[in-house]
Design an enzyme around this catalytic site. Structure first.
Site, PDB file in Angstrom:
ATOM      1  N   ASP A 384       0.873  -1.168   0.000  1.00 17.67           N
ATOM      2  CA  ASP A 384       0.000   0.000   0.000  1.00 17.67           C
ATOM      3  C   ASP A 384       0.916   1.226   0.000  1.00 17.67           C
ATOM      4  O   ASP A 384       2.089   1.127   0.367  1.00 17.67           O
ATOM      5  CB  ASP A 384      -0.873  -0.028   1.261  1.00 17.67           C
ATOM      6  CG  ASP A 384      -1.644   1.267   1.456  1.00 17.67           C
ATOM      7  OD1 ASP A 384      -2.281   1.718   0.494  1.00 17.67           O
ATOM      8  OD2 ASP A 384      -1.581   1.826   2.565  1.00 17.67           O
ATOM      9  N   THR A 386       0.011   4.913   1.181  1.00 16.40           N
ATOM     10  CA  THR A 386      -0.113   5.807   2.331  1.00 16.40           C
ATOM     11  C   THR A 386       0.077   5.059   3.642  1.00 16.40           C
ATOM     12  O   THR A 386      -0.652   4.126   3.950  1.00 16.40           O
ATOM     13  CB  THR A 386      -1.490   6.495   2.324  1.00 16.40           C
ATOM     14  OG1 THR A 386      -1.698   7.098   1.053  1.00 16.40           O
ATOM     15  CG2 THR A 386      -1.575   7.546   3.416  1.00 16.40           C
ATOM     16  N   THR A 535      -2.766   1.390  -4.529  1.00 15.62           N
ATOM     17  CA  THR A 535      -3.214   2.526  -3.727  1.00 15.62           C
ATOM     18  C   THR A 535      -4.545   3.083  -4.220  1.00 15.62           C
ATOM     19  O   THR A 535      -4.880   2.971  -5.403  1.00 15.62           O
ATOM     20  CB  THR A 535      -2.153   3.655  -3.737  1.00 15.62           C
ATOM     21  OG1 THR A 535      -2.626   4.763  -2.973  1.00 15.62           O
ATOM     22  CG2 THR A 535      -1.851   4.118  -5.152  1.00 15.62           C
ATOM     23  N   GLY A 536      -5.285   3.672  -3.303  1.00 19.29           N
ATOM     24  CA  GLY A 536      -6.522   4.352  -3.660  1.00 19.29           C
ATOM     25  C   GLY A 536      -6.268   5.780  -4.093  1.00 19.29           C
ATOM     26  O   GLY A 536      -7.175   6.473  -4.558  1.00 19.29           O
ATOM     27  N   LYS A 563      -9.154  -3.879  -4.433  1.00 26.66           N
ATOM     28  CA  LYS A 563      -7.802  -4.303  -4.054  1.00 26.66           C
ATOM     29  C   LYS A 563      -7.720  -5.824  -3.934  1.00 26.66           C
ATOM     30  O   LYS A 563      -6.751  -6.447  -4.370  1.00 26.66           O
ATOM     31  CB  LYS A 563      -7.384  -3.644  -2.732  1.00 26.66           C
ATOM     32  CG  LYS A 563      -6.971  -2.187  -2.873  1.00 26.66           C
ATOM     33  CD  LYS A 563      -6.334  -1.659  -1.595  1.00 26.66           C
ATOM     34  CE  LYS A 563      -5.779  -0.262  -1.793  1.00 26.66           C
ATOM     35  NZ  LYS A 563      -5.051   0.242  -0.614  1.00 26.66           N
ATOM     36  N   ASP A 582      -1.789  -0.924   5.900  1.00 31.58           N
ATOM     37  CA  ASP A 582      -2.024  -0.417   7.258  1.00 31.58           C
ATOM     38  C   ASP A 582      -3.440   0.077   7.501  1.00 31.58           C
ATOM     39  O   ASP A 582      -3.789   0.418   8.625  1.00 31.58           O
ATOM     40  CB  ASP A 582      -1.056   0.732   7.561  1.00 31.58           C
ATOM     41  CG  ASP A 582      -1.411   2.007   6.796  1.00 31.58           C
ATOM     42  OD1 ASP A 582      -1.896   1.887   5.646  1.00 31.58           O
ATOM     43  OD2 ASP A 582      -1.215   3.101   7.339  1.00 31.58           O
ATOM     44  N   ASP A 586      -7.169  -1.699   3.186  1.00 29.18           N
ATOM     45  CA  ASP A 586      -6.248  -2.784   2.826  1.00 29.18           C
ATOM     46  C   ASP A 586      -6.713  -4.139   3.349  1.00 29.18           C
ATOM     47  O   ASP A 586      -6.180  -5.177   2.942  1.00 29.18           O
ATOM     48  CB  ASP A 586      -4.847  -2.504   3.399  1.00 29.18           C
ATOM     49  CG  ASP A 586      -4.247  -1.218   2.866  1.00 29.18           C
ATOM     50  OD1 ASP A 586      -4.393  -0.971   1.658  1.00 29.18           O
ATOM     51  OD2 ASP A 586      -3.653  -0.462   3.652  1.00 29.18           O
TER      52      ASP A 586
END
Length: 698
Positions: A384, A386, A535-536, A563, A582, A586
């Site tokens: 991921d 962020t 990632t979003g 995801k 995190d 996710d």
């Protein structure tokens, strides 16, 4: 200075992405009471099971002492003799308690294995203890022969110890699904036809109900805004690192956190149709799929069970034909009992206990042993962005001065004064930079949040505005658009500084890439592992991080439910996939991946969904996982070879294959070999540390 000529001092200015809806007002996050979501994690259940195994162990140990003293095998082995009236009844009584009380966990789990049609360690243990007990009862009351009461007690004692060690080593941290449910508040504020509001339980909401969302409150359910505007923090759900402006007709998601504005919205989804409910379903399904996997010890035990069963039946049939059913029964029982060596019960728990200790020293917490054992097979690792490859915090990249009245320090100082009033992620990044430079904080008056635009206040009697690019344009100011676009391509966000109606500067910020990330990525790639990012966040931000870290591939603007699908597609391409993340967004991917690695500083949901937690939140520990997994698997295989290798010789001898030559594996010799095998496994497990350190050094 004329507004149309305010770009002449605009030097190279960079920008994260065109954050048109940037409003970094203060976020006062309300902490709701989640009494509706009880805290019933597995931690208490696991502790209860551990205490139960421990209690059974001590009871069996006490009862095993007199059984050992009067055991025919030990008397024969050590050359002493004890015989007293009622001795057989005493052995029967003690062994019966041991069998039913000490053996209950194995017998009940064996029943589940039998019903599932997949035999494992529990059925192998149960085969041995049932055969030993039934045959011993027969020798006590009905037929002649040497009983196996002591073998029964010692086998149950060792297996209880082994399972206690293993349970202690891998106590689970909690329940991911419960943590997901806790993201939603228990209550919602419903708007009635007369405009009044009242609180109702979230599960009582229906489609088309109108809800009132206060500043800082958690959004209770999926809805569409029909009045008001506010920035909403969706980072926990979508991975978007900056709060998103929500106005009329915008969709909002249950579990996100409202900013400073008031929102009125119409409920669009309820129950299992909501975004968070779909995430819960994805996590539950993926975890259920993982739970079907068998540990390596169970795989070995499954084959040993079939071998012992077939060998025992053959021995019974063969010896019954040679010397009657009593002889056949004796050889069959001996085969069943010897097929489950003590070493096999300790082979894996001893290594697991040692590896868990080493993992803790290395900043790792193992929640799923099966996934951990196979971690060294991983050939794709998906990170991921962020909070994983980046710190999840904004840092100042560049300060651009556009007016001769200011220098970099004085410009940052007035911005610091205004931003210090806000809790927005961008504000925190600017404040952190100013504090690192030890700048004096100036007094602010008339501070207020310009919803959807920025911040405003008075410093030293002058009006100061900190505006987003869109708000700056709308106010009639111009700036170098080419420099702005160049900044966007580098993954930066820019805020503009208006001082007394004059555009005097800009500050570019971005999510800070972790210092250790580049080295970790390079090390993983040197091992032949593909390193990807999921990632979003938007494509420009993702590409800038991907280029900085030389990632093999980048997938951007991927929603939480997507995801997990992306992980599935990578798995379908072949190989094994690990996911490192995190956030709540996710969780489905962590559950779907062959190995889910959660950042310790992340959300409860991510930590509880992950197979392994990076306690120190240092992604360098991903390398430690791979090394420790490889060393652990080597030691487990070696121990299983010692434990099960004994059976290769013992089972045929117990079945009487060489009885014609006078070679029979009796209980005494069997006990000696079992003990030696157990000692070898224990010593080998202790050597795991050396093997792990050697891999780390390489």
């Amino acid at each position: 200075m004329d507004k149309e000529n305010k770009t002449k001092h605009h030097h190279d200015m960079h920008h994260d992405y065109d954050h048109e809806h940037m409003n970094h007002g203060e976020h006062n996050h309300d902490h709701h009471n989640h009494s509706g979501h009880g805290d019933h994690g597995h931690g208490g259940h696991g502790a209860h099971m551990m205490a139960d195994f421990k209690q059974r162990f001590w009871v069996v140990l006490v009862l095993s002492i007199p059984l050992a003293i009067i055991a025919p095998m030990l008397m024969h082995l050590f050359g002493y003799h004890i015989d007293f009236p009622g001795q057989g009844l005493l052995e029967f009584g003690l062994a019966t308690i041991v069998f039913f009380y000490g053996g209950k966990p194995f017998l009940s789990h064996a029943w589940h294995e039998l019903k599932s049609g997949v035999p494992g360690m529990m059925m192998l243990i149960s085969l041995a203890i049932v055969a030993a007990y039934v045959y011993s009862v027969l020798t006590t009351f009905f037929i002649s022969g040497m009983n196996y009461y002591f073998e029964l007690a010692s086998l149950i004692l060792i297996m209880l110890a082994g399972h206690y060690i293993e349970m202690k080593a891998q106590m689970s941290a909690g329940n991911a699904v419960e943590s997901l449910a806790k993201l939603l508040p228990s209550d919602a504020e419903v708007i009635h036809e007369d405009g009044s509001t009242s609180e109702v339980k979230v599960d009582q909401l229906k489609k088309s109900d109108r809800i009132f969302i206060r500043p800082g409150a958690k959004i209770p359910i999926d809805a569409t805004v029909y009045e008001g505007h506010s920035e909403v923090d969706e980072s926990m759900l979508t991975g978007e690192s900056v709060p998103v402006l929500k106005e009329a007709d915008a969709k909002i998601v249950g579990g996100a956190i409202n900013g400073d504005g008031i929102l009125k919205a119409t409920v669009t989804k309820t129950g299992t149709d909501t975004y968070l409910a779909q995430i819960i379903t994805l996590v539950t399904d993926a975890q259920a799929q993982k739970s079907k996997a068998q540990s390596i010890a169970d795989v070995w035990a499954k084959y040993l069970f079939y071998i012992a069963l077939v060998a025992g039946i053959i021995a019974f049939v063969a010896w019954t034909g040679v010397d009657g059913y009593l002889m056949g029964l004796q050889f069959m029982v001996a085969t069943f009992v010897i097929a489950c060596p003590h070493a096999l019960g300790l082979a894996v728990p001893l290594v697991n206990a040692e590896s868990t200790s080493l993992a803790a020293e290395s900043g790792l917490f193992i929640q799923n042993r099966i996934a951990f054992e196979d971690a060294h097979k991983i050939d794709k690792i998906v990170f991921d962005k962020t909070g994983t490859l980046t710190q999840g915090e904004f840092g100042v990249d560049e300060i651009t001065v556009m007016d001769d009245k200011f220098n970099e320090t004085s410009l940052l100082q007035i911005v610091y004064a205004i931003e210090s009033q806000s809790e927005h992620p961008i504000a925190r990044g600017i404040v952190k930079e100013a504090e690192s430079r030890k700048l004096k904080k100036l007094q602010v008056a008339d501070y207020h949040n310009l919803t959807g635009k920025g911040l405003e206040g008075t410093v030293n009697g002058k009006n100061i505005q900190i505006l987003s690019p869109k708000a700056t344009r709308q106010a009639g100011y111009t700036f170098d658009e080419e420099a702005f676009k160049a900044s966007a391509s580098k993954g930066r966000t820019v805020v503009f500084v208006i001082y007394d109606q004059v555009l005097v500067g800009a500050i570019a910020v971005s999510d800070i890439v972790r210092e250790e990330a580049k080295a970790v990525v390079a090390d993983l790639q040197s091992k032949g592992i593909q390193v990807l990012m999921l990632t979003g966040d938007n494509q420009q931000v993702a590409d800038s991080v991907g280029q900085a870290l030389h990632l093999d591939d980048v997938f951007a603007e991927v929603l939480s439910d997507e995801k997990a699908d992306k992980i599935k597609s990578l798995q379908a391409d072949g190989g094994r996939v690990a996911m490192v993340g995190d956030g709540v967004n996710d969780a489905p991917a962590l559950a779907q991946a062959d190995l889910g690695i959660a950042i310790g500083a992340g959300t409860d949901v991510a930590r509880e969904t992950g197979d392994i937690i990076l306690v120190d939140s240092n992604i360098h520990d991903v390398l430690n996982i791979l090394n420790l997994s490889k060393a652990t698997k080597q030691k487990i295989n070696q121990n299983l070879m010692w434990g099960a290798g004994y059976n290769v010789v013992a089972i045929p001898l117990a079945a009487g294959v060489l009885a014609g030559l006078g070679i029979v594996l009796g209980p005494a010799l069997s006990a000696i070999i079992m003990s030696l095998s157990t000692v070898v496994c224990a010593v080998n497990a202790r050597m795991l540390r050396r093997a792990y350190k050697k891999l780390q050094a390489n």
